[in-house]
Scaffold this motif. Structure first.
Motif, mmCIF file in Angstrom:
data_model
loop_
_atom_site.group_PDB
_atom_site.id
_atom_site.type_symbol
_atom_site.label_atom_id
_atom_site.label_comp_id
_atom_site.label_asym_id
_atom_site.label_seq_id
_atom_site.Cartn_x
_atom_site.Cartn_y
_atom_site.Cartn_z
ATOM 1 N N SER A 102 0.833 -1.356 -0.236
ATOM 2 C CA SER A 102 0.004 0.091 -0.095
ATOM 3 C C SER A 102 0.831 1.285 -0.073
ATOM 4 N N ARG A 103 2.278 1.219 0.135
ATOM 5 C CA ARG A 103 3.021 2.226 0.263
ATOM 6 C C ARG A 103 4.179 2.176 -0.544
ATOM 7 N N LYS A 104 4.216 3.074 -1.538
ATOM 8 C CA LYS A 104 5.495 3.039 -2.668
ATOM 9 C C LYS A 104 6.618 3.879 -1.905
ATOM 10 N N ASP A 105 7.855 3.337 -2.412
ATOM 11 C CA ASP A 105 9.113 3.892 -1.683
ATOM 12 C C ASP A 105 9.396 5.283 -2.434
ATOM 13 N N MET A 106 9.886 6.143 -1.526
ATOM 14 C CA MET A 106 10.352 7.355 -1.695
ATOM 15 C C MET A 106 11.759 7.706 -1.606
ATOM 16 N N TYR A 107 12.391 8.810 -2.243
ATOM 17 C CA TYR A 107 13.757 9.294 -1.826
ATOM 18 C C TYR A 107 13.818 10.700 -2.041
ATOM 19 N N TYR A 108 14.893 11.256 -1.250
ATOM 20 C CA TYR A 108 15.165 12.743 -1.265
ATOM 21 C C TYR A 108 16.456 13.014 -1.543
ATOM 22 N N TYR A 109 16.599 14.275 -2.029
ATOM 23 C CA TYR A 109 18.010 14.470 -2.319
ATOM 24 C C TYR A 109 18.131 16.187 -1.643
ATOM 25 N N VAL A 110 19.110 16.204 -0.899
ATOM 26 C CA VAL A 110 19.423 17.517 -0.327
ATOM 27 C C VAL A 110 20.783 17.802 -1.025
ATOM 28 N N GLY A 111 21.009 19.018 -1.601
ATOM 29 C CA GLY A 111 22.258 19.404 -2.171
ATOM 30 C C GLY A 111 22.567 20.785 -2.166
ATOM 31 N N PHE A 112 23.838 21.119 -2.276
ATOM 32 C CA PHE A 112 24.518 22.532 -2.333
ATOM 33 C C PHE A 112 24.993 22.644 -3.588
ATOM 34 N N SER A 113 24.373 23.703 -4.519
ATOM 35 C CA SER A 113 25.007 23.819 -5.927
ATOM 36 C C SER A 113 25.673 25.077 -6.025
ATOM 37 N N VAL A 114 26.452 25.017 -7.271
ATOM 38 C CA VAL A 114 27.317 26.346 -7.783
ATOM 39 C C VAL A 114 27.037 26.284 -9.256
ATOM 40 N N SER A 115 26.588 27.465 -9.759
ATOM 41 C CA SER A 115 26.222 27.507 -11.330
ATOM 42 C C SER A 115 26.910 28.714 -11.859
ATOM 43 N N TYR A 116 26.954 28.555 -13.023
ATOM 44 C CA TYR A 116 27.429 29.850 -14.038
ATOM 45 C C TYR A 116 26.476 30.328 -14.910
ATOM 46 N N THR A 117 26.250 31.725 -14.757
ATOM 47 C CA THR A 117 25.190 32.215 -15.918
ATOM 48 C C THR A 117 26.015 32.879 -17.039
ATOM 49 N N PHE A 118 25.776 32.696 -18.077
ATOM 50 C CA PHE A 118 26.301 33.011 -19.416
ATOM 51 C C PHE A 118 25.792 34.590 -19.714
ATOM 52 N N TYR A 119 26.383 35.781 -19.863
ATOM 53 C CA TYR A 119 25.843 36.968 -20.126
ATOM 54 C C TYR A 119 26.425 37.291 -21.236
ATOM 55 N N ARG A 120 25.940 38.484 -21.994
ATOM 56 C CA ARG A 120 26.385 38.887 -23.054
ATOM 57 C C ARG A 120 27.763 39.369 -23.233
ATOM 58 N N ILE A 121 28.667 38.966 -24.140
ATOM 59 C CA ILE A 121 30.000 39.385 -24.270
ATOM 60 C C ILE A 121 30.077 40.652 -25.133
ATOM 61 N N VAL A 122 30.763 41.672 -24.661
ATOM 62 C CA VAL A 122 30.942 43.118 -25.198
ATOM 63 C C VAL A 122 31.909 42.802 -26.585
ATOM 64 N N CYS A 123 31.447 43.023 -27.418
ATOM 65 C CA CYS A 123 32.164 43.066 -28.911
ATOM 66 C C CYS A 123 32.705 44.242 -29.317
ATOM 67 N N PRO A 124 33.756 44.226 -30.012
ATOM 68 C CA PRO A 124 34.000 45.542 -30.783
ATOM 69 C C PRO A 124 33.124 45.861 -31.835
ATOM 70 N N GLU A 125 33.264 47.227 -32.154
ATOM 71 C CA GLU A 125 32.163 47.684 -33.240
ATOM 72 C C GLU A 125 32.961 46.992 -34.658
#
Length: 218
Positions: free
Chosen positions: A195-218
């Motif tokens: 009557s009960r299905k198994d469950m699992y949990y994840y606790v995580g600490f993350s580091v991420s990098y966001t890509f932004y516009r590159i300033v290009c020469p005219e």
């Protein structure tokens, strides 16, 4: 050289427009089922993930993630006399891929001068494969999961972000612990609760990098 710079600038502009973010997390997995009916910190096992975010707006983010780790439990640590008499244990490796939507509660902007942080909730769908030890019956070791949970993310210094997330995986299997209710056995101690299905949990600490516009020469 000029062609390479031009392609890099073009890719950077597209990345900025799409607000692409990539990252990784490390943490721990835990489990709830027949051998651990209640949450027990003793059974945490290491895990980690790689993820890709598509920041649609300040409020909504789509995320694709791959997760890998292990879960375990042991009857010898239970207070229930039935579990102590049963004296079963298991270790299971889990691999999961998921797609979720995050909703940010605060105005998560991308300005250098902004105090960038927000709590968020997430939910979606995933697919997992698992490998229990021991495996004493013939049952499927793949299936769908429904990941959901809460987290908080903070832009420590543009373009770097850190986060903390607590997530639950609702599964549709009763065999993460090799103790399913449909296993045929004359010993009631070797039978699980269907009557009960198994469950699992994840606790995580993350580091991420966001890509932004590159300033290009005219």
């Amino acid at each position: 050289m000029a062609v390479g710079i031009g392609l890099l600038c073009l890719w950077g502009e597209r990345a900025s427009a799409q607000k692409i973010e990539i990252g990784a997390s490390v943490g721990g997995l835990n489990y709830k089922g027949d051998i651990a009916p209640n949450f027990n910190f003793r059974f945490f096992r290491p895990g980690g993930s790689l993820f890709f975010r598509y920041n649609v707006s300040r409020s909504v983010t789509f995320r694709a993630e791959g997760l890998y780790g292990g879960i375990k439990a042991d009857d010898q640590y239970a207070k229930d006399p039935f579990q102590q008499a049963r004296n079963l244990s298991f270790r299971t490796r889990i691999t999961e891929a998921n797609l979720v939507t995050e909703y940010n509660f605060l105005d998560y902007v991308n300005r250098r001068s902004a105090l960038n942080w927000t709590p968020y909730v997430f939910g979606g769908i995933g697919y997992m494969g698992f490998r229990p030890t021991p495996k004493t019956a013939d049952y499927s070791t793949k299936g769908w999961v429904l990941p959901f949970g809460v987290g908080v993310k903070y832009q420590i210094r543009r373009p770097w972000n850190v986060g903390l997330e607590i997530g639950t995986r609702k599964t549709f299997t009763d065999y993460l612990d090799n103790l399913g209710g449909e296993i045929v056995s004359t010993n009631k101690l070797d039978q699980g609760d269907p009557s009960r299905k198994d469950m699992y949990y994840y606790v995580g600490f993350s580091v991420s990098y966001t890509f932004y516009r590159i300033v290009c020469p005219e």
